[in-house]
Structures are given as structure tokens and as C-alpha cells.
Design a protein around this motif. Structure first.
Motif, PDB file in Angstrom:
ATOM      1  N   HIS A  50      11.770   9.991  -2.770  1.00 38.66           N
ATOM      2  CA  HIS A  50      11.132  10.827  -3.789  1.00 38.66           C
ATOM      3  C   HIS A  50       9.665  10.454  -4.026  1.00 38.66           C
ATOM      4  O   HIS A  50       8.951  11.177  -4.713  1.00 38.66           O
ATOM      5  N   ILE A  51       9.211   9.349  -3.494  1.00 39.63           N
ATOM      6  CA  ILE A  51       7.890   8.804  -3.801  1.00 39.63           C
ATOM      7  C   ILE A  51       6.787   9.523  -3.024  1.00 39.63           C
ATOM      8  O   ILE A  51       6.854   9.656  -1.811  1.00 39.63           O
ATOM      9  N   ARG A  52       5.771   9.948  -3.773  1.00 39.75           N
ATOM     10  CA  ARG A  52       4.560  10.535  -3.189  1.00 39.75           C
ATOM     11  C   ARG A  52       3.369   9.979  -3.956  1.00 39.75           C
ATOM     12  O   ARG A  52       3.435   9.926  -5.182  1.00 39.75           O
ATOM     13  N   PRO A  53       2.316   9.582  -3.355  1.00 45.41           N
ATOM     14  CA  PRO A  53       2.134   9.384  -1.924  1.00 45.41           C
ATOM     15  C   PRO A  53       2.860   8.111  -1.473  1.00 45.41           C
ATOM     16  O   PRO A  53       2.694   7.043  -2.076  1.00 45.41           O
ATOM     17  N   PHE A  54       3.614   8.227  -0.433  1.00 42.30           N
ATOM     18  CA  PHE A  54       4.514   7.171   0.009  1.00 42.30           C
ATOM     19  C   PHE A  54       3.757   5.900   0.404  1.00 42.30           C
ATOM     20  O   PHE A  54       4.091   4.806  -0.045  1.00 42.30           O
ATOM     21  N   GLU A  55       2.751   6.027   1.246  1.00 41.69           N
ATOM     22  CA  GLU A  55       2.050   4.831   1.743  1.00 41.69           C
ATOM     23  C   GLU A  55       1.353   4.074   0.609  1.00 41.69           C
ATOM     24  O   GLU A  55       1.335   2.851   0.617  1.00 41.69           O
ATOM     25  N   MET A  56       0.798   4.779  -0.341  1.00 40.48           N
ATOM     26  CA  MET A  56       0.154   4.103  -1.471  1.00 40.48           C
ATOM     27  C   MET A  56       1.196   3.293  -2.256  1.00 40.48           C
ATOM     28  O   MET A  56       0.939   2.160  -2.666  1.00 40.48           O
ATOM     29  N   HIS A  57       2.369   3.851  -2.434  1.00 39.48           N
ATOM     30  CA  HIS A  57       3.438   3.153  -3.160  1.00 39.48           C
ATOM     31  C   HIS A  57       3.865   1.896  -2.402  1.00 39.48           C
ATOM     32  O   HIS A  57       4.006   0.830  -3.002  1.00 39.48           O
ATOM     33  N   ILE A  58       4.046   2.015  -1.095  1.00 40.97           N
ATOM     34  CA  ILE A  58       4.436   0.852  -0.284  1.00 40.97           C
ATOM     35  C   ILE A  58       3.342  -0.218  -0.366  1.00 40.97           C
ATOM     36  O   ILE A  58       3.624  -1.402  -0.532  1.00 40.97           O
ATOM     37  N   SER A  59       2.092   0.189  -0.293  1.00 41.32           N
ATOM     38  CA  SER A  59       0.978  -0.752  -0.411  1.00 41.32           C
ATOM     39  C   SER A  59       1.023  -1.480  -1.755  1.00 41.32           C
ATOM     40  O   SER A  59       0.833  -2.703  -1.816  1.00 41.32           O
ATOM     41  N   ASN A  60       1.303  -0.754  -2.834  1.00 44.57           N
ATOM     42  CA  ASN A  60       1.400  -1.377  -4.159  1.00 44.57           C
ATOM     43  C   ASN A  60       2.557  -2.366  -4.224  1.00 44.57           C
ATOM     44  O   ASN A  60       2.430  -3.452  -4.812  1.00 44.57           O
ATOM     45  N   LEU A  61       3.691  -2.004  -3.636  1.00 42.66           N
ATOM     46  CA  LEU A  61       4.838  -2.912  -3.632  1.00 42.66           C
ATOM     47  C   LEU A  61       4.520  -4.190  -2.854  1.00 42.66           C
ATOM     48  O   LEU A  61       4.865  -5.288  -3.282  1.00 42.66           O
ATOM     49  N   VAL A  62       3.861  -4.035  -1.718  1.00 45.69           N
ATOM     50  CA  VAL A  62       3.483  -5.208  -0.914  1.00 45.69           C
ATOM     51  C   VAL A  62       2.518  -6.092  -1.700  1.00 45.69           C
ATOM     52  O   VAL A  62       2.622  -7.320  -1.660  1.00 45.69           O
ATOM     53  N   ASP A  63       1.604  -5.474  -2.442  1.00 51.19           N
ATOM     54  CA  ASP A  63       0.637  -6.256  -3.234  1.00 51.19           C
ATOM     55  C   ASP A  63       1.315  -7.142  -4.268  1.00 51.19           C
ATOM     56  O   ASP A  63       0.887  -8.266  -4.497  1.00 51.19           O
ATOM     57  N   ILE A  64       2.348  -6.647  -4.931  1.00 52.66           N
ATOM     58  CA  ILE A  64       2.991  -7.452  -5.979  1.00 52.66           C
ATOM     59  C   ILE A  64       4.065  -8.384  -5.428  1.00 52.66           C
ATOM     60  O   ILE A  64       4.513  -9.289  -6.122  1.00 52.66           O
ATOM     61  N   LEU A  65       4.445  -8.197  -4.161  1.00 51.46           N
ATOM     62  CA  LEU A  65       5.476  -9.029  -3.541  1.00 51.46           C
ATOM     63  C   LEU A  65       4.877 -10.370  -3.102  1.00 51.46           C
ATOM     64  O   LEU A  65       3.810 -10.413  -2.496  1.00 51.46           O
ATOM     65  N   SER A  66       5.562 -11.445  -3.411  1.00 56.08           N
ATOM     66  CA  SER A  66       5.094 -12.767  -2.993  1.00 56.08           C
ATOM     67  C   SER A  66       5.269 -12.935  -1.486  1.00 56.08           C
ATOM     68  O   SER A  66       6.088 -12.253  -0.856  1.00 56.08           O
ATOM     69  N   THR A  67       4.515 -13.838  -0.896  1.00 57.51           N
ATOM     70  CA  THR A  67       4.675 -14.138   0.527  1.00 57.51           C
ATOM     71  C   THR A  67       6.096 -14.635   0.750  1.00 57.51           C
ATOM     72  O   THR A  67       6.561 -15.522   0.033  1.00 57.51           O
ATOM     73  N   GLY A  68       6.783 -14.059   1.703  1.00 58.38           N
ATOM     74  CA  GLY A  68       8.187 -14.396   1.944  1.00 58.38           C
ATOM     75  C   GLY A  68       9.147 -13.599   1.073  1.00 58.38           C
ATOM     76  O   GLY A  68      10.358 -13.661   1.266  1.00 58.38           O
ATOM     77  N   GLY A  69       8.595 -12.858   0.105  1.00 59.75           N
ATOM     78  CA  GLY A  69       9.429 -12.033  -0.773  1.00 59.75           C
ATOM     79  C   GLY A  69      10.104 -10.910   0.000  1.00 59.75           C
ATOM     80  O   GLY A  69       9.631 -10.500   1.063  1.00 59.75           O
ATOM     81  N   LYS A  70      11.186 -10.410  -0.546  1.00 57.85           N
ATOM     82  CA  LYS A  70      11.985  -9.411   0.163  1.00 57.85           C
ATOM     83  C   LYS A  70      12.081  -8.116  -0.632  1.00 57.85           C
ATOM     84  O   LYS A  70      11.979  -8.097  -1.848  1.00 57.85           O
ATOM     85  N   MET A  71      12.294  -7.054   0.128  1.00 60.89           N
ATOM     86  CA  MET A  71      12.576  -5.740  -0.442  1.00 60.89           C
ATOM     87  C   MET A  71      13.872  -5.234   0.181  1.00 60.89           C
ATOM     88  O   MET A  71      14.085  -5.390   1.381  1.00 60.89           O
ATOM     89  N   LEU A  72      14.704  -4.636  -0.632  1.00 61.82           N
ATOM     90  CA  LEU A  72      15.924  -3.985  -0.170  1.00 61.82           C
ATOM     91  C   LEU A  72      15.872  -2.546  -0.669  1.00 61.82           C
ATOM     92  O   LEU A  72      15.796  -2.316  -1.881  1.00 61.82           O
ATOM     93  N   HIS A  73      15.856  -1.613   0.268  1.00 61.56           N
ATOM     94  CA  HIS A  73      15.761  -0.196  -0.089  1.00 61.56           C
ATOM     95  C   HIS A  73      16.901   0.573   0.564  1.00 61.56           C
ATOM     96  O   HIS A  73      17.136   0.436   1.762  1.00 61.56           O
ATOM     97  N   ILE A  74      17.576   1.377  -0.231  1.00 59.16           N
ATOM     98  CA  ILE A  74      18.560   2.335   0.290  1.00 59.16           C
ATOM     99  C   ILE A  74      17.914   3.701   0.162  1.00 59.16           C
ATOM    100  O   ILE A  74      17.464   4.082  -0.920  1.00 59.16           O
ATOM    101  N   VAL A  75      17.841   4.421   1.283  1.00 58.86           N
ATOM    102  CA  VAL A  75      17.151   5.707   1.325  1.00 58.86           C
ATOM    103  C   VAL A  75      18.138   6.782   1.768  1.00 58.86           C
ATOM    104  O   VAL A  75      18.849   6.625   2.758  1.00 58.86           O
ATOM    105  N   ASP A  76      18.153   7.887   1.030  1.00 53.81           N
ATOM    106  CA  ASP A  76      19.016   9.029   1.339  1.00 53.81           C
ATOM    107  C   ASP A  76      18.158  10.136   1.954  1.00 53.81           C
ATOM    108  O   ASP A  76      17.353  10.751   1.262  1.00 53.81           O
ATOM    109  N   PHE A  77      18.318  10.351   3.252  1.00 47.37           N
ATOM    110  CA  PHE A  77      17.531  11.355   3.966  1.00 47.37           C
ATOM    111  C   PHE A  77      18.178  12.732   3.937  1.00 47.37           C
ATOM    112  O   PHE A  77      17.703  13.654   4.583  1.00 47.37           O
ATOM    113  N   ARG A  78      19.265  12.882   3.214  1.00 42.52           N
ATOM    114  CA  ARG A  78      19.974  14.163   3.141  1.00 42.52           C
ATOM    115  C   ARG A  78      19.382  15.038   2.045  1.00 42.52           C
ATOM    116  O   ARG A  78      18.830  14.535   1.072  1.00 42.52           O
ATOM    117  N   ASP A  79      19.575  16.350   2.196  1.00 43.57           N
ATOM    118  CA  ASP A  79      19.305  17.248   1.079  1.00 43.57           C
ATOM    119  C   ASP A  79      20.264  16.824  -0.027  1.00 43.57           C
ATOM    120  O   ASP A  79      21.463  16.699   0.199  1.00 43.57           O
TER     121      ASP A  79
END
Length: 159
Positions: A41-70
Motif C-alpha cells: 500500500h506504500i507510495r512512494p515505495f522507494e522513499m519509504h524503504i529508504s526511510n526504514l533503512v535510515d532508522i534501522l541500526s546496522t545489522g538490524g532486521k526487517m520482516l515484511h509480509i506482502v500480499d500481491f493479490r487483489d
């Protein structure tokens, strides 16, 4: 559940994206980010990912479940194209609420922002005959292997 979260020794638990901005000021301060059916649902997607990476510590992890269905696929059980209706028409609800990115596009963004792919779990389904011809012109170039992916779980790590 609250006791479980206390035992994790987490400094911040953000359960509402409205409060997300409160935590973006402290760069590299988050060790774990989890989202469930949010990234589609996120727009703009790349900007959001960049923001998440910025706040994530080195070695920090992300777990995302994505639903590509209608997301309305349960309402039209007899339609063989029900999982892809938002790629066939701009006039369905999910076409407005979803960014309609596919797995390969998300993977490109994850890699672009330096995330290491630790693990991926894909749920795939055979494509119904004639699907690609039904897609809106801008989606007809999506590879079949990408269209088959209906859900994905990504475990990512900041390098």
C-alpha cells in the motif's frame, strides 16, 4: 501479548503508522521492523524503504509480509482472474489503495538501499489461461514468474 513484548526488551513499539514520524528523527536506532500486508500500500515505495533503512541500526532486521493479490479476491470466487483484477482494471478498489508493485520491483528496491536478503518465502499460484492478454497495457510486460507470486515474506538485514 503485552508480557511477551516486555520480555523482548524493545525500546519502541510502533503499532500505528501515524506515529511513525516520532521515530524517524533518531537515525539508526531501531533493531527490528515488522510489517504485515503494509508494503503493497506504500507510495512512494522507494522513499519509504529508504526511510526504514535510515532508522534501522546496522545489522538490524526487517520482516515484511506482502500480499500481491487483489484484496477483494474473496468476493469474486468464481472469477479465474480474481487475484489479478487490480492489474486488469483501474476501476476496482484495490487499484486505488495498492501500489501494484510486484516481487521483483520490491527486491530491486531492497537491494538498491543496501538490504541483505536473509530469507524469502514465496506463495505462488499457476496463472489462469489468457491472463496476460487481460492485463492493462502497462502491466503486460510483467514476467509470468512475477505474476505467479501472490504473497511473500521477506527477512532483510541492514549491512
Amino acid at each position: 501479548m503485552d508480557k511477551f513484548l516486555e520480555n523482548l526488551l524493545l525500546k519502541y513499539i510502533v503499532t500505528n503508522t501515524d506515529k511513525y514520524s516520532e521515530y524517524t528523527s533518531s537515525s539508526s536506532s531501531v533493531d527490528l521492523i515488522i510489517s504485515c500486508t503494509v508494503l503493497e500500500h506504500i507510495r512512494p515505495f522507494e522513499m519509504h524503504i529508504s526511510n526504514l533503512v535510515d532508522i534501522l541500526s546496522t545489522g538490524g532486521k526487517m520482516l515484511h509480509i506482502v500480499d500481491f493479490r487483489d484484496h477483494d479476491h474473496r468476493k469474486v470466487k468464481d472469477d479465474p482472474y480474481r487475484y489479478w483484477r487490480f492489474l486488469i482494471s483501474d476501476n476496482v478498489r484495490c487499484a486505488k489503495s495498492c501500489n501494484r508493485l510486484r516481487h521483483s520491483q520490491m527486491m530491486q528496491a531492497f537491494k538498491k538501499y543496501g538490504l541483505k536478503i536473509r530469507e524469502i518465502d514465496l506463495y505462488q499460484k499457476q496463472l489462469p489461461n489468457g491472463l496476460q492478454e487481460q492485463l492493462l497495457p502497462r502491466f503486460q510486460s510483467i514476467p509470468k514468474k512475477d505474476l505467479k507470486i501472490l504473497m511473500a515474506t521477506y527477512l532483510l538485514q541492514k549491512r
